[in-house]
Design a protein around this motif. Structure first.
Motif, PDB file in Angstrom:
ATOM      1  N   ARG A 233       5.999  -3.263  11.914  1.00 36.12           N
ATOM      2  CA  ARG A 233       5.659  -3.488  10.509  1.00 36.12           C
ATOM      3  C   ARG A 233       5.112  -2.217   9.866  1.00 36.12           C
ATOM      4  O   ARG A 233       5.463  -1.886   8.729  1.00 36.12           O
ATOM      5  N   LEU A 234       4.265  -1.510  10.590  1.00 38.71           N
ATOM      6  CA  LEU A 234       3.740  -0.251  10.066  1.00 38.71           C
ATOM      7  C   LEU A 234       4.843   0.771   9.851  1.00 38.71           C
ATOM      8  O   LEU A 234       4.875   1.475   8.837  1.00 38.71           O
ATOM      9  N   LEU A 235       5.759   0.857  10.799  1.00 43.20           N
ATOM     10  CA  LEU A 235       6.869   1.797  10.671  1.00 43.20           C
ATOM     11  C   LEU A 235       7.756   1.441   9.491  1.00 43.20           C
ATOM     12  O   LEU A 235       8.194   2.316   8.741  1.00 43.20           O
ATOM     13  N   ARG A 236       8.037   0.148   9.315  1.00 40.57           N
ATOM     14  CA  ARG A 236       8.846  -0.294   8.174  1.00 40.57           C
ATOM     15  C   ARG A 236       8.150   0.062   6.861  1.00 40.57           C
ATOM     16  O   ARG A 236       8.781   0.596   5.939  1.00 40.57           O
ATOM     17  N   PHE A 262      -3.734  -4.090   6.485  1.00 42.19           N
ATOM     18  CA  PHE A 262      -2.680  -3.074   6.464  1.00 42.19           C
ATOM     19  C   PHE A 262      -3.272  -1.678   6.316  1.00 42.19           C
ATOM     20  O   PHE A 262      -2.897  -0.743   7.035  1.00 42.19           O
ATOM     21  N   LEU A 263      -4.214  -1.525   5.382  1.00 44.93           N
ATOM     22  CA  LEU A 263      -4.793  -0.216   5.114  1.00 44.93           C
ATOM     23  C   LEU A 263      -5.510   0.328   6.337  1.00 44.93           C
ATOM     24  O   LEU A 263      -5.344   1.496   6.705  1.00 44.93           O
ATOM     25  N   ARG A 264      -6.286  -0.510   7.007  1.00 41.78           N
ATOM     26  CA  ARG A 264      -7.012  -0.082   8.188  1.00 41.78           C
ATOM     27  C   ARG A 264      -6.048   0.300   9.315  1.00 41.78           C
ATOM     28  O   ARG A 264      -6.210   1.337   9.970  1.00 41.78           O
ATOM     29  N   ALA A 265      -5.022  -0.527   9.524  1.00 44.88           N
ATOM     30  CA  ALA A 265      -4.049  -0.250  10.585  1.00 44.88           C
ATOM     31  C   ALA A 265      -3.266   1.024  10.286  1.00 44.88           C
ATOM     32  O   ALA A 265      -2.981   1.821  11.190  1.00 44.88           O
TER      33      ALA A 265
END
Length: 278
Positions: A233-236, A262-265
């Motif tokens: 998900r982060l890569l996408r 999302f921001l923290r990850a």
């Protein structure tokens, strides 16, 4: 050095491309990791099993492995034999279109076919060795037109690789192994990233017990289902942001319903905020 994440980016590329000629006399323990650039591994000697997105490739001399950016991988090296290889790093946006041809086609097709190995035969083995060696010599050359010469050698190598991948020659039996069920699971994850992907949903979709899914996935991929989903998900999201998609929209379409999560990850993984990444 690896990220603070359990598996993360390894290596940073500041140039458009870089070629390494490496020979190790002892095994280096590596975690599962990924790169933000595309990588080609030209195997010369040694006993290496390359774990790449759930498949185990048993490399032979002159094998070529195409590791696209963001693919999770890990080499397992037998220390009994020296491991020699040439490794080519290339920025994704550097390749693109040249003379009306997309030089990233080999990476795209290997991803679609879910087989990342090219095994040259006969005289082609020595042809690739010569192409890599020419690139190495050109990259080390100084003087007039040095950068232009190195780029020309790189293009020549990539044209040859793309032609062979486009021919779609069969990889010999035993070149790799994989778990068909776990590959179905990861394919499902990739096609449904924007949706809820709990263990219960995945286990139910594939008629598996929660325990078997979690245990087998970790055994095959080296990471948990949750870590795999989160990283994909982060890569996408990162790719969409880089293409100009608004941050909030990119996060939502990648499956992050909570922006603070999302921001923290994102910061933990990339070392900067999504807006700085953009």
């Amino acid at each position: 050095m690896l990220d603070v994440t359990e598996f993360g980016k390894r290596g940073y590329l500041t140039e458009d491309f870089r070629l390494f000629h490496l020979r190790d006399s002892r095994a280096e323990e590596l975690d599962f990791h990924y790169h933000e650039f595309d990588k080609v591994v030209f195997h010369l000697s040694g006993r290496v099993t390359y774990h790449l997105e759930g498949k185990r490739y048993f490399l032979k001399p002159y094998d070529i492995l195409m590791v696209g950016h963001s693919l999770i991988h890990r080499p397992v090296i037998d220390p009994a034999e020296p491991y020699e290889r040439m490794v080519l790093w290339m920025k994704e946006d550097y390749l693109g279109m040249r003379g009306g041809e997309d030089l990233r086609t080999c990476f795209r097709l290997s991803q679609e076919r879910r087989v990342h190995l090219c095994r040259p035969r006969g005289e082609d083995r020595l042809r690739y060795r010569e192409l890599f060696w020419r690139l190495k010599e050109a990259a080390e050359t100084k003087g007039f037109g040095a950068a232009l010469l190195a780029e020309a050698c790189l293009v020549q190598l990539l044209v040859a690789l793309n032609r062979d991948v486009l021919q779609g020659s069969d990889t010999e039996e035993g070149a790799y192994r994989f778990d068909p069920k776990m590959e179905e699971v990861t394919r499902f994850i990739g096609e449904h990233l924007s949706e809820e992907l709990s263990i219960d949903r995945l286990a139910g979709a594939f008629y598996l017990s929660r325990y078997h899914l979690m245990h087998r996935f970790k055994e095959v991929y080296g990471i948990t289902v949750h870590q795999y989903v989160r990283q994909k998900r982060l890569l996408r999201a990162a790719e969409e942001i880089r293409r100009g998609v608004p941050v909030l929209k990119a996060a939502a379409e990648a499956g992050f319903n909570d922006y603070s999560v999302f921001l923290r990850a994102f910061r933990e993984t990339y070392g900067r905020s999504p807006r700085e990444w953009k």
